[in-house]
Design a protein around this motif. Structure first.
Motif, short mmCIF file in Angstrom:
data_model
loop_
_atom_site.label_atom_id
_atom_site.label_comp_id
_atom_site.label_asym_id
_atom_site.label_seq_id
_atom_site.Cartn_x
_atom_site.Cartn_y
_atom_site.Cartn_z
N ASN A 195 1.05 -1.54 0.01
CA ASN A 195 -0.22 -0.35 -0.16
C ASN A 195 0.84 1.24 0.15
N GLU A 196 1.82 1.13 -0.14
CA GLU A 196 2.29 2.27 -0.37
C GLU A 196 2.65 3.12 -1.75
N LEU A 197 2.38 4.91 -0.62
CA LEU A 197 2.31 5.62 -2.38
C LEU A 197 3.00 5.78 -2.43
N LEU A 198 3.21 5.74 -4.31
CA LEU A 198 4.55 5.28 -5.39
C LEU A 198 4.18 6.66 -6.13
N GLY A 199 2.74 7.63 -6.61
CA GLY A 199 2.67 8.40 -7.20
C GLY A 199 1.39 9.21 -7.61
N LEU A 200 0.95 10.45 -8.46
CA LEU A 200 0.26 11.06 -8.23
C LEU A 200 -0.61 10.56 -10.11
N ILE A 201 -1.54 10.21 -10.56
CA ILE A 201 -1.66 9.87 -12.19
C ILE A 201 -3.15 10.99 -11.72
N ASP A 202 -3.36 11.73 -12.88
CA ASP A 202 -4.29 13.05 -13.26
C ASP A 202 -4.61 12.87 -14.40
N LEU A 203 -6.49 13.53 -14.19
CA LEU A 203 -6.67 13.18 -15.54
C LEU A 203 -6.89 14.72 -15.34
N TYR A 204 -7.34 16.09 -17.00
CA TYR A 204 -7.69 16.78 -16.34
C TYR A 204 -8.44 18.18 -17.78
N ASP A 205 -8.02 19.04 -17.75
CA ASP A 205 -9.72 19.34 -19.03
C ASP A 205 -10.93 18.48 -19.12
N PHE A 206 -10.56 17.66 -18.73
CA PHE A 206 -12.07 17.01 -19.06
C PHE A 206 -13.11 17.64 -19.51
N ASN A 207 -13.25 17.18 -20.93
CA ASN A 207 -14.47 17.75 -21.77
C ASN A 207 -15.47 16.53 -22.36
N PRO A 208 -15.74 16.52 -22.06
CA PRO A 208 -17.73 15.69 -21.74
C PRO A 208 -18.32 16.15 -23.20
N ILE A 209 -18.03 17.01 -23.22
CA ILE A 209 -19.21 17.75 -25.42
C ILE A 209 -17.94 16.74 -26.26
N HIS A 210 -17.06 16.49 -25.86
CA HIS A 210 -16.44 16.48 -27.10
C HIS A 210 -15.54 15.04 -26.61
N ASN A 211 -15.35 14.72 -25.70
CA ASN A 211 -15.26 13.20 -25.29
C ASN A 211 -13.70 12.99 -25.15
N ARG A 212 -12.87 14.29 -24.17
CA ARG A 212 -11.13 13.91 -24.97
C ARG A 212 -10.79 14.16 -22.94
N VAL A 213 -9.56 14.31 -22.64
CA VAL A 213 -9.31 14.40 -21.41
C VAL A 213 -7.42 14.18 -21.04
N GLY A 214 -6.93 15.29 -20.86
CA GLY A 214 -5.63 15.02 -20.59
C GLY A 214 -4.97 14.61 -19.89
N LEU A 215 -3.88 14.22 -19.91
CA LEU A 215 -3.76 13.12 -18.26
C LEU A 215 -2.06 13.06 -18.45
N GLY A 216 -1.78 13.54 -16.84
CA GLY A 216 -0.55 13.58 -16.76
C GLY A 216 -0.52 12.32 -15.36
N ILE A 217 1.08 12.01 -15.40
CA ILE A 217 1.20 10.97 -14.19
C ILE A 217 3.04 11.44 -13.79
N LEU A 218 2.85 11.21 -12.24
CA LEU A 218 4.40 11.76 -11.36
C LEU A 218 4.32 10.12 -10.25
N ILE A 219 5.26 9.42 -10.76
CA ILE A 219 6.01 8.70 -9.56
C ILE A 219 7.19 9.63 -8.64
N LYS A 220 7.13 9.62 -7.68
CA LYS A 220 7.66 10.63 -6.32
C LYS A 220 9.38 9.63 -6.41
N ASP A 221 9.68 8.69 -6.67
CA ASP A 221 10.81 8.77 -6.12
C ASP A 221 11.43 8.29 -7.60
N GLU A 222 12.86 8.17 -7.50
CA GLU A 222 13.17 7.71 -9.27
C GLU A 222 13.61 5.97 -8.47
#
Length: 175
Positions: A73-100
C-alpha cells in the motif's frame, strides 16, 4: 466495470491522510516544471483541496488518483485527468512517480494502462492526450509505448526563466 487494480499497483481516490504525500510532491521544486507551478502550497491549502476532492469528474473537470503498490500500500505517485471535456469526449492525462527508485519498474506503464482503460470503458471517451516536454525522454517513451502518438510540436512553449523549450502533444484515440 474496469478495475483500477493491476497486477502490481492500484489507483485510488485521494484521502485526507494523503496530506503529507501530496504536500511533498506539490512543494518539490524539481516537479514544478511539469505542472507550471511557481509557488509552494501550504498544508492548509492542500488540506482544503483534499477535503473538496469529492466532486466527480463531471463537476470538477479533473480527477487525481494516488498510485499505490499492491502488497505494501506504499504511495508511489499521482496520476491526473485534467481539462475533461464531455462534449468532445476527451481528457488530458499526466503522471508523476515520486521517487526515482520506483521509476523504470513498470509502475508508470501499469498506471497509464489502468487509467486509459478507465477513460475509454467507463467514461466512454474518444481520446486521451498528454503534453510532454521534448526533454522528458522517459515520459515520451512511456506514452509512446502505451499507444500514444506524437501529433504535434509546440515550439518555444515552455520557459524556465532562462530558455524556451518545445513541448509535444501526444494523443491516443479509442477505436
Amino acid at each position: 466495470m474496469v478495475s483500477l487494480k493491476g497486477s502490481n499497483i492500484y489507483l485510488r481516490a485521494l484521502e485526507p491522510e494523503d496530506l503529507e504525500f501530496v504536500y511533498s510532491i506539490e512543494n518539490n521544486t524539481s516537479f514544478w516544471e511539469l505542472s507550471d507551478t511557481k509557488q509552494p502550497y501550504s498544508r492548509y491549502i492542500i488540506k482544503e483541496y483534499l477535503q473538496n476532492a469529492k466532486q466527480d469528474i463531471f463537476e470538477a473537470k479533473q480527477l487525481r488518483l494516488v498510485i499505490c503498490e499492491n502488497s505494501t500500500n506504499e504511495l508511489l505517485g499521482l496520476i491526473d485527468l485534467y481539462d475533461f471535456n464531455p462534449i468532445h469526449n476527451r481528457v488530458g492525462l499526466g503522471i508523476l512517480i515520486k521517487d526515482e527508485s520506483n521509476r523504470g519498474k513498470g509502475v508508470g506503464k501499469e498506471s497509464l494502462n489502468l487509467l486509459t482503460n478507465y477513460c475509454f470503458k467507463v467514461l466512454h471517451l474518444k481520446q486521451v492526450y498528454a503534453n510532454i516536454s521534448e526533454n522528458n525522454l522517459a515520459s515520451l517513451k512511456l506514452f509512446e509505448t502505451n499507444g500514444f502518438e506524437i501529433i504535434g510540436l509546440k515550439k518555444d512553449w515552455r520557459f524556465d526563466g532562462e530558455i524556451y523549450t518545445n513541448e509535444y502533444i501526444l494523443q491516443r484515440i479509442n477505436n
